[in-house]
Every structure is written in C-alpha cells, then in structure tokens.
Design an enzyme around this catalytic site. Structure first.
Site, PDB file in Angstrom:
ATOM      1  N   ASP A   1      10.589  -5.231  -0.425  1.00 45.24           N
ATOM      2  CA  ASP A   1       9.144  -5.152  -0.189  1.00 45.24           C
ATOM      3  C   ASP A   1       8.466  -5.237  -1.552  1.00 45.24           C
ATOM      4  OD1 ASP A   1       6.514  -4.527   0.219  1.00 45.24           O
ATOM      5  OD2 ASP A   1       6.877  -2.583   1.182  1.00 45.24           O
TER       6      ASP A   1
ATOM      7  N   TRP B   1       6.262   4.093   0.791  1.00 43.78           N
ATOM      8  CA  TRP B   1       6.417   2.813   1.495  1.00 43.78           C
ATOM      9  C   TRP B   1       7.832   2.633   1.994  1.00 43.78           C
ATOM     10  CZ3 TRP B   1       2.326   1.181   3.577  1.00 43.78           C
ATOM     11  CH2 TRP B   1       1.081   1.309   2.940  1.00 43.78           C
TER      12      TRP B   1
ATOM     13  N   LYS C   1      -2.474  -7.134  -3.024  1.00 45.17           N
ATOM     14  CA  LYS C   1      -2.236  -6.440  -4.287  1.00 45.17           C
ATOM     15  C   LYS C   1      -2.288  -7.434  -5.444  1.00 45.17           C
ATOM     16  CE  LYS C   1      -1.374  -2.970  -1.527  1.00 45.17           C
ATOM     17  NZ  LYS C   1      -0.162  -2.595  -0.854  1.00 45.17           N
TER      18      LYS C   1
HETATM   19  C1  LIG Z   1       0.233  -1.972   0.427  1.00 43.86           C
HETATM   20  C2  LIG Z   1       1.690  -1.896   0.699  1.00 43.86           C
HETATM   21  C3  LIG Z   1       2.212  -1.999   2.000  1.00 43.86           C
HETATM   22  C4  LIG Z   1       1.328  -2.138   3.210  1.00 43.86           C
HETATM   23  O1  LIG Z   1       0.738  -3.384   3.209  1.00 43.86           O
HETATM   24  P1  LIG Z   1      -0.179  -3.883   4.428  1.00 43.86           P
HETATM   25  O2  LIG Z   1      -0.382  -5.314   4.033  1.00 43.86           O
HETATM   26  O3  LIG Z   1      -1.409  -3.060   4.426  1.00 43.86           O
HETATM   27  O4  LIG Z   1       0.604  -3.744   5.683  1.00 43.86           O
HETATM   28  C5  LIG Z   1       3.579  -1.950   2.164  1.00 43.86           C
HETATM   29  N1  LIG Z   1       4.402  -1.813   1.112  1.00 43.86           N
HETATM   30  C6  LIG Z   1       3.942  -1.707  -0.150  1.00 43.86           C
HETATM   31  C7  LIG Z   1       4.909  -1.555  -1.277  1.00 43.86           C
HETATM   32  C8  LIG Z   1       2.577  -1.746  -0.392  1.00 43.86           C
HETATM   33  O5  LIG Z   1       2.117  -1.647  -1.646  1.00 43.86           O
END
Ligand SMILES: *Cc1c(COP(=O)(O)O)cnc(C)c1O
Length: 359
Positions: free
Chosen positions: A171, A102, A195
C-alpha cells in the site's frame, strides 16, 4: 493569488504549475472547445492523454513490461478488499505486517475474505518496524502485504522486504513517486491518488501480469483486476479529470528530474525538519530514527495544552493542516513532492519562534 503551505496528509498539496496549467487548459482543452471533463473517455483525445499518463508513469517508475497499470476508483480502501478477493480467492493463507493504522485496516478487511496471518506486529505505539528476522512468514502464503509508509503514524520502511518468492503487495498511497523503487520486487502496488499523485477519486494499481490469472471468474467485473486490465481500466467511465491531472503531475515530476531528484529533495526536506525537532527541547518526534517517514512527520509539543494555539497561529502564518490525526494527537507535517523547500523553511522558522515564546 494567495497560496498557503498546505501540510495536509491528504487530499494534499499539488504542484502549483500543474494547477495553473489545468486552469489555463480548462475551458478549451486541446482546441476541442470543451474541457477535459466534458469529452468522451472513449474518444481519441482522452484515450491519447490517458495513454500518455501511463507511459510517463512507466518511464518515471521504470515499470517493467510484464506489469499492468490500472487507473481505478474506490480509493486505497477498496484495494484492502480487492487484493484478497483477487489474489487469495478460495480462502488462501496470506501474510500481513502490522506497522500502524493503515496496516490494521487492510488486515481487518482481509480477515473477512481469506486466512490472515499477522506475521509481525510492531505493537502500540507503532513507532518502529519489527526486525525482518523476527517475522513469522509463511513460505506458501498467497502474498505478503505491508504498508511502506504509515501516513498517520509516520513510520516508513527504508528498504523493500525480501519475501523469498512470495508476491509482495504494498500500500504505497503516501510514498509512491517520492523516491525510486524497483517495481520488479513487487507483485502488486496500489495507491490512492490524493497523497502524492493527484486528486482524490483515482487509485493506481501496478500488478504483475501473471497474478491476473488468479482473479476468479465469479468476481464482479468492477472488482476483478483481470477484467479491469483487459478493458484498459475502461470497463465503465473512469475518473477522467483525476486521470488527466495525474498525467500533468507525472509530466511535472519528469521536468523536475524524475524520482531520483524527488528523493534527494524529499530526503533533505525531511532531514531538516527532523533535525529542527531533535535539536529542540520543546518538540519531540515519536518514531524510531531508522524508520522515520520522509513524507509524514509527526511531532509533539512539550506542552500539549498549547496544541490548539500552535495550530491556529501556524494557520494565521499560512501554514495549514498541521494538526495530527485524531487518533494520535500532536502535530503532523506532510512533505509530499509538491511541498517546496520554502514551506519547510517557513515551518521550521515558525516552530523556533513559537518555542521562543512558549518553551
Ligand atoms: C490515505 C491512505 C489510505 C486510504 O486511502 P483512501 O483513498 O481514502 O481509501 C490507505 N492507506 C494509506 C497508506 C493511506 O495513506
């Protein structure tokens, strides 16, 4: 009703009481004779529910008053672009820490928008975090971006890095609400909801007020933190149903005792699973011990040819989505807030039994 133990990394398990309450409220929300999906986002009932959700999140995370909370769309992936577009306009220099998949995606997106310095890179197989003392950070960077929990690799920071005054951008998609954090240490936090917050389609952004002044006038409204903040995230129709469910999840976490209670539970769940992996000769956890994720636990089998069988037998036992990400292979068990202890117990028992038969 048969509910499985869903170990998916995302979209992920939601608390059962939240689903049951949504089910019960669905056809006739608040006596309005319609569902929450059918009411105006500008009407009093929805605005009140939206404000309550924000107030509960503020309470849970102790978000200081000089931070704005935005309820957006586009996923964490859109934030990979919005962060540099808003905070590093005009090609400013920014620092990124690369700890896995990521981080890499965030870096790649930012590279087209500003001057990216990768201040630290864990390097393949992305199973550790480079020592803070080795980071080549720029004291004049517009911000420093990192990924507190790498959902795919299972690498998690168990501390908040000190940036010496450079705004810290995180993030937090897969670790938000899993434990208390000191929001004042961050310039901006973002997280896709699917998540640990609620349904896909909603993205949370928590941003320090003073950073909103950086959004250039020239940005399209929907990409401008400032414009979105000024409209209370209602420049256009927000993802109302996802926002409502997120509100129910926040209420559920408060009832459970808040983030300190979540942290205690999450730590114990992860520790029990890592302990089972470490004490077996058949399973291996690839990530360094000091940065193992509480939320996403990757592990491999001593006989990878049995991966498919492990996954299908687990599924038959009601333990789903254990297959590791296609880029890493092996297994991954995601243990978000809504995963009960009983799910972890069942997984550990299944693993022991599988090892007994095949080890
Ligand atoms: C799932 C995830 C993403 C992507 O998320 P989307 O909502 O599908 O764009 C980005 N960063 C992390 C750490 C993630 O777990």
């Amino acid at each position: 009703m048969t509910r499985v133990f869903n170990f998916s990394a995302g979209p992920a398990i939601l608390p059962e009481p939240v689903l049951l309450r949504a089910q019960q409220e669905l056809p006739d929300w608040q006596g309005l004779g319609m569902s929450v999906m059918e009411v105006s986002h500008r009407g009093k009932p929805f605005v009140a529910a939206a404000e309550k959700a924000e107030a509960d999140l503020r309470k849970l995370m102790r978000i200081p008053d000089d931070y704005r909370v935005l309820f957006l769309q586009g996923g964490a992936t859109l934030q990979f672009a919005m962060v540099p577009m808003n905070l590093a306009a005009g090609g400013a220099r920014v620092d990124y820490i690369n700890t896995g998949s990521w981080s890499k995606k965030a870096i790649k997106e930012a590279q087209g928008l500003c001057q990216v310095n990768v201040a630290a890179d864990a390097g393949a197989p992305y199973a550790n975090i480079p020592e803070r003392a080795e980071w080549r950070t720029d004291p004049d960077a517009a911000y420093l971006h990192y990924t507190p929990n790498e959902t795919i690799g299972g690498v998690e920071f168990h501390y908040v890095p000190d940036t010496g005054g450079v705004p810290l951008v995180a993030d937090m998609s897969s670790t938000i609400l899993s434990r208390p954090v000191d929001v004042s240490q961050f310039g901006l936090i973002y997280a896709g909801a699917q998540k640990n917050i609620g349904p896909a389609g909603l993205t949370l952004v928590i941003v320090r007020d003073e950073l909103l002044a950086r959004s250039p006038e020239s940005l399209p409204q929907m990409l401008s933190y400032r414009a979105l903040a000024e409209s209370q995230s209602m420049l256009n129709t927000p993802p109302t149903f996802a926002w409502y469910i997120a509100g129910l999840v926040f209420e559920w976490i408060i009832e459970q005792g808040g983030l300190a209670a979540m942290a205690g539970r999450n730590y114990r769940k992860a520790a029990r699973l890592y302990n089972a992996i470490d004490s077996s000769a058949f399973y291996t956890a690839p990530v360094d011990e000091d940065c193992r994720s509480w939320m996403n636990v990757p592990f491999t089998l001593a006989r990878p040819e049995l991966d498919g069988q492990f996954v299908s037998e687990a599924e038959a036992a009601g333990l789903t989505h254990l297959k590791g990400h296609r880029s890493v292979g092996g297994m991954r068990a995601s243990l978000y807030n809504a995963m009960p202890d009983a799910g972890v117990d069942a997984l550990i028992a299944f693993m022991a039994e599988f090892e007994r038969r095949h080890g």
